[in-house]
Each structure stands twice: as structure tokens, then as C-alpha cells.
Design a protein around this motif. Structure first.
Motif, mmCIF file in Angstrom:
data_model
loop_
_atom_site.group_PDB
_atom_site.id
_atom_site.type_symbol
_atom_site.label_atom_id
_atom_site.label_comp_id
_atom_site.label_asym_id
_atom_site.label_seq_id
_atom_site.Cartn_x
_atom_site.Cartn_y
_atom_site.Cartn_z
ATOM 1 N N TRP A 1 15.283 -0.338 -1.174
ATOM 2 C CA TRP A 1 13.952 -0.473 -0.578
ATOM 3 C C TRP A 1 12.942 -1.123 -1.505
ATOM 4 O O TRP A 1 12.154 -1.974 -1.082
ATOM 5 N N LEU A 2 12.951 -0.741 -2.768
ATOM 6 C CA LEU A 2 11.967 -1.289 -3.701
ATOM 7 C C LEU A 2 12.314 -2.687 -4.172
ATOM 8 O O LEU A 2 11.494 -3.339 -4.822
ATOM 9 N N GLY A 3 13.508 -3.160 -3.853
ATOM 10 C CA GLY A 3 13.904 -4.514 -4.213
ATOM 11 C C GLY A 3 13.958 -5.449 -3.034
ATOM 12 O O GLY A 3 14.352 -6.607 -3.173
ATOM 13 N N ASP A 4 13.571 -4.980 -1.864
ATOM 14 C CA ASP A 4 13.616 -5.787 -0.645
ATOM 15 C C ASP A 4 12.277 -6.504 -0.462
ATOM 16 O O ASP A 4 11.218 -5.881 -0.480
ATOM 17 N N PHE A 5 12.324 -7.811 -0.257
ATOM 18 C CA PHE A 5 11.094 -8.600 -0.149
ATOM 19 C C PHE A 5 10.260 -8.183 1.060
ATOM 20 O O PHE A 5 9.036 -8.297 1.038
ATOM 21 N N ASP A 6 10.892 -7.724 2.118
ATOM 22 C CA ASP A 6 10.171 -7.387 3.341
ATOM 23 C C ASP A 6 9.650 -5.952 3.344
ATOM 24 O O ASP A 6 8.650 -5.661 4.001
ATOM 25 N N PHE A 7 10.313 -5.039 2.636
ATOM 26 C CA PHE A 7 9.982 -3.623 2.749
ATOM 27 C C PHE A 7 9.436 -3.008 1.460
ATOM 28 O O PHE A 7 9.034 -1.840 1.473
ATOM 29 N N ALA A 8 9.416 -3.746 0.359
ATOM 30 C CA ALA A 8 8.995 -3.156 -0.916
ATOM 31 C C ALA A 8 7.554 -2.663 -0.864
ATOM 32 O O ALA A 8 7.249 -1.541 -1.289
ATOM 33 N N LEU A 9 6.648 -3.481 -0.319
ATOM 34 C CA LEU A 9 5.241 -3.088 -0.269
ATOM 35 C C LEU A 9 5.048 -1.887 0.656
ATOM 36 O O LEU A 9 4.257 -0.974 0.359
ATOM 37 N N ILE A 10 5.765 -1.858 1.768
ATOM 38 C CA ILE A 10 5.684 -0.722 2.682
ATOM 39 C C ILE A 10 6.203 0.541 1.998
ATOM 40 O O ILE A 10 5.624 1.625 2.136
ATOM 41 N N ALA A 11 7.316 0.391 1.260
ATOM 42 C CA ALA A 11 7.883 1.553 0.567
ATOM 43 C C ALA A 11 6.900 2.117 -0.451
ATOM 44 O O ALA A 11 6.729 3.344 -0.554
ATOM 45 N N VAL A 12 6.232 1.250 -1.199
ATOM 46 C CA VAL A 12 5.222 1.716 -2.165
ATOM 47 C C VAL A 12 4.050 2.363 -1.431
ATOM 48 O O VAL A 12 3.518 3.401 -1.852
ATOM 49 N N GLY A 13 3.654 1.759 -0.311
ATOM 50 C CA GLY A 13 2.553 2.325 0.457
ATOM 51 C C GLY A 13 2.838 3.723 0.973
ATOM 52 O O GLY A 13 1.960 4.585 0.983
ATOM 53 N N LEU A 14 4.082 3.965 1.383
ATOM 54 C CA LEU A 14 4.451 5.297 1.874
ATOM 55 C C LEU A 14 4.387 6.349 0.775
ATOM 56 O O LEU A 14 4.137 7.528 1.050
ATOM 57 N N VAL A 15 4.628 5.930 -0.460
ATOM 58 C CA VAL A 15 4.446 6.858 -1.583
ATOM 59 C C VAL A 15 2.981 7.281 -1.663
ATOM 60 O O VAL A 15 2.665 8.467 -1.840
ATOM 61 N N GLY A 16 2.076 6.318 -1.527
ATOM 62 C CA GLY A 16 0.656 6.646 -1.518
ATOM 63 C C GLY A 16 0.280 7.541 -0.354
ATOM 64 O O GLY A 16 -0.564 8.439 -0.487
ATOM 65 N N THR A 17 0.904 7.323 0.801
ATOM 66 C CA THR A 17 0.663 8.194 1.957
ATOM 67 C C THR A 17 1.048 9.629 1.638
ATOM 68 O O THR A 17 0.315 10.571 1.941
ATOM 69 N N TRP A 18 2.208 9.796 0.999
ATOM 70 C CA TRP A 18 2.674 11.140 0.636
ATOM 71 C C TRP A 18 1.728 11.808 -0.355
ATOM 72 O O TRP A 18 1.454 13.002 -0.261
ATOM 73 N N VAL A 19 1.205 11.029 -1.294
ATOM 74 C CA VAL A 19 0.345 11.601 -2.339
ATOM 75 C C VAL A 19 -1.006 12.037 -1.769
ATOM 76 O O VAL A 19 -1.521 13.104 -2.103
ATOM 77 N N LEU A 20 -1.597 11.223 -0.885
ATOM 78 C CA LEU A 20 -2.988 11.430 -0.493
ATOM 79 C C LEU A 20 -3.172 12.186 0.816
ATOM 80 O O LEU A 20 -4.295 12.581 1.139
ATOM 81 N N SER A 21 -2.117 12.396 1.580
ATOM 82 C CA SER A 21 -2.270 13.105 2.856
ATOM 83 C C SER A 21 -2.739 14.540 2.641
ATOM 84 O O SER A 21 -3.583 15.054 3.384
ATOM 85 N N GLY A 22 -2.195 15.211 1.633
ATOM 86 C CA GLY A 22 -2.597 16.586 1.369
ATOM 87 C C GLY A 22 -4.059 16.702 0.971
ATOM 88 O O GLY A 22 -4.756 17.644 1.382
ATOM 89 N N LEU A 23 -4.536 15.745 0.179
ATOM 90 C CA LEU A 23 -5.943 15.760 -0.221
ATOM 91 C C LEU A 23 -6.842 15.639 1.006
ATOM 92 O O LEU A 23 -7.829 16.376 1.142
ATOM 93 N N CYS A 24 -6.516 14.709 1.896
ATOM 94 C CA CYS A 24 -7.318 14.532 3.110
ATOM 95 C C CYS A 24 -7.287 15.794 3.965
ATOM 96 O O CYS A 24 -8.313 16.221 4.507
ATOM 97 N N MET A 25 -6.110 16.406 4.096
ATOM 98 C CA MET A 25 -5.998 17.614 4.898
ATOM 99 C C MET A 25 -6.889 18.727 4.353
ATOM 100 O O MET A 25 -7.596 19.403 5.112
ATOM 101 N N MET A 26 -6.890 18.929 3.033
ATOM 102 C CA MET A 26 -7.697 19.985 2.444
ATOM 103 C C MET A 26 -9.189 19.713 2.600
ATOM 104 O O MET A 26 -9.982 20.629 2.837
ATOM 105 N N LEU A 27 -9.598 18.444 2.483
ATOM 106 C CA LEU A 27 -11.000 18.100 2.707
ATOM 107 C C LEU A 27 -11.419 18.433 4.132
ATOM 108 O O LEU A 27 -12.486 19.019 4.370
ATOM 109 N N PHE A 28 -10.579 18.072 5.090
ATOM 110 C CA PHE A 28 -10.928 18.309 6.488
ATOM 111 C C PHE A 28 -10.879 19.797 6.831
ATOM 112 O O PHE A 28 -11.671 20.271 7.644
#
Length: 297
Positions: free
Chosen positions: A156-183
Motif C-alpha cells: 500500500w505505501l509503495g503503490d502510486f495510486d494508493f500511497a497517499l490514501i493509505a497515509v491519510g487513513l493513518v491520520g484519520t485513525w489518529v485524529l478521530s478520537g480527538l474529535c469524538m472527545m471534543l464533541f
């Protein structure tokens, strides 16, 4: 008997006393934030390798930023990450907060802890873990092969089409909990009688959330959008550890490129110009978010 000092004099003394208390923190802020930012803007006007005498180029570095396709691509990548670092976590956080607020069950504390766990884990450790998960023999591909989706499995991290999406999903995993606690903190401030009135009027879960919960989360939404957007535009740790900008320039972001230009390629002036552009972009977006989130009077 001595006369008392005038009211204006007492107010002026209180005001100046407040300035004195703020002065140490303000001095640190100026020394370690304002002055370095001004010095970066000054360096952006030179072509300098960090060692020899710099050559004045004026706005030449800024012109190169907007003309170089690689530099433009990094800004585009950062804007794509805004979707995964900001918009998706905010939507997931709103859904989670709505469900937790309406359907309270035993064990909610453990649920909140699991969602907040990414916030206490260093981003370098997060990047290393997800690099292993995304590997050819990692958990993601093993799960896909286990359900018969061998053709979908890839590096996934070496695929030209999916690498950026794969990195973005890591950010989704990291920040979803923060948003949930704020709300969730915002939901707890809502008057319970408003929910009772909505239910008496026959409002379902969706209508109750849209009409009661969401209007009271304006401040929390502004904070979540600001924090997550800045995290996306200034991202460095996760990208550096997982892909180092590859494959090619598919996941290169401005923060990573600033590092490369300054410390690997000896283009300190160009790196400073890119940092200034990135800072102005962040300030503009944060200002826009704050303007849109203000209560209408």
C-alpha cells in the motif's frame, strides 16, 4: 482622612498589573515564535546554502514555488490530507458522539480510552506500526487474503495510486478520537430538557442530532477543524516515517519538502520561502474557519 484614588486610576493599575503578569509568557512567545518567523521570512529572500554568503533574489524563491510542478504537487498532497486528517475524523467524531450521547451503556469509559489512545502514542511509533500493518505480509494484506481478496492486496505505501490514501487513513485513525472527545464534551453541556422536548415532538435520532446537538457544537467544531487542518497541512512525522514522500513524490508534503530542501539539498532560502507560504496558507484557513464558526448576531 486621606482621599481614595479615582476609579480610573484603580482600573489603570489593574490593567497594567495584568500586562505585567502576561509579559514573561509574551517575551518567550516573541523570542521563540515571532522572531524566528520573521527571520525565516528574511531568509526566504536569499539564495543560500546555509554555509556560504547568501545572494539576494528578492521574491525569486516564491516565484519558483508557484512555477515548480513538484512544489505545487506537495501543496496539493497536503490539501488531499485535509480530507483524511480533518473532514473524515470530524464526521466520524460527530457520529460517535451522537451515538454515545443517546445510547449510554456500561463500558463507555473503555470505549473512550480506546479512541483516545492514538493521541498518547508518539507519531513516530504510529508511523512505524502502520508501516508494518501496510507491508506486503502485514495485517491488512493478510486480512484481505483471508477473505479471498488476494487481488486487492498490495504494498500500500509503495503503490502510486494508493500511497497517499493509505497515509491519510493513518491520520484519520489518529485524529478521530480527538474529535469524538471534543464533541462529547460539547454534548454534555446541552440542556437535557431540549432532548426531552425534541422526543416529545416526535423527533427521531437523526432529527434530534441535527436540531439539538449539532447547533450546540459550533465552538467544538471550530476547534476540531482548526486542530485537524493544521495537523494535515503541517504533517511531517507520519509521512516521513511511513513513506518518506514516496513512491516518487506521491506523498511528499510541504513540511517534508522544507526539511529536504534545507538539510539535504542546501536550498535554505527556497525552504524558508516554502515555509512562509505554508504558514500563510495555514493562517488563512484558520482565519476562515474562525470567521465561519462565529455566532451570528
Amino acid at each position: 482622612m486621606g482621599s481614595r484614588p479615582p476609579v480610573r486610576s484603580r482600573e489603570a493599575r489593574r490593567r497594567w498589573r495584568g500586562y505585567v503578569y502576561v509579559l514573561p509568557a509574551f517575551a518567550f512567545y516573541v523570542a521563540f515564535a515571532v522572531l524566528p518567523a520573521l527571520h525565516t521570512a528574511y531568509l526566504s529572500l536569499f539564495e543560500w546554502d546555509g554555509v556560504t554568503l547568501g545572494e539576494w533574489v528578492g521574491l525569486g524563491n516564491y516565484a519558483e514555488i508557484f512555477q515548480d510542478p513538484i512544489l505545487r504537487r506537495t501543496v496539493f498532497n497536503a490539501l488531499v490530507l485535509v480530507v483524511f486528517f480533518s473532514l473524515v475524523p470530524i464526521v466520524l467524531g460527530l457520529l460517535s458522539a451522537g451515538l454515545l450521547a443517546r445510547y449510554r451503556r456500561p463500558g463507555m469509559g473503555a470505549y473512550r480510552f480506546l479512541f483516545m489512545l492514538p493521541q498518547v502514542v508518539p507519531l513516530v511509533a504510529v508511523g512505524v506500526t502502520w508501516r508494518w500493518l501496510y507491508g506486503d505480509d502485514g495485517v491488512v494484506n493478510q486480512a484481505l487474503r483471508a477473505v479471498g481478496l488476494d487481488g486487492v492486496a498490495r504494498a500500500w505505501l509503495g503503490d502510486f495510486d494508493f500511497a497517499l490514501i493509505a497515509v491519510g487513513l493513518v491520520g484519520t485513525w489518529v485524529l478521530s478520537g480527538l474529535c469524538m472527545m471534543l464533541f462529547l464534551s460539547g454534548v454534555q453541556k446541552v440542556d437535557p430538557s431540549l432532548y426531552e422536548a425534541a422526543r416529545i415532538d416526535g423527533a427521531g435520532p437523526v432529527r434530534e442530532f441535527v436540531s439539538v446537538t449539532l447547533p450546540h457544537l459550533r465552538g467544538e467544531l471550530a476547534v476540531a477543524m482548526t486542530v485537524t487542518t493544521v495537523a494535515a497541512l503541517a504533517s511531517f512525522d507520519i509521512v516521513y516515517v511511513t513513506t518518506n514522500g514516496g513512491p516518487g513524490e506521491q506523498t511528499t508534503v510541504p513540511g517534508l519538502l522544507v526539511y529536504r530542501l534545507a538539510f539535504s539539498e542546501g536550498k535554505v532560502g527556497l525552504a524558508a520561502a516554502l515555509a512562509v507560504v505554508l504558514g500563510v496558507l495555514i493562517l488563512a484557513i484558520v482565519y476562515l474557519i474562525n470567521r465561519l464558526s462565529r455566532d451570528r448576531t
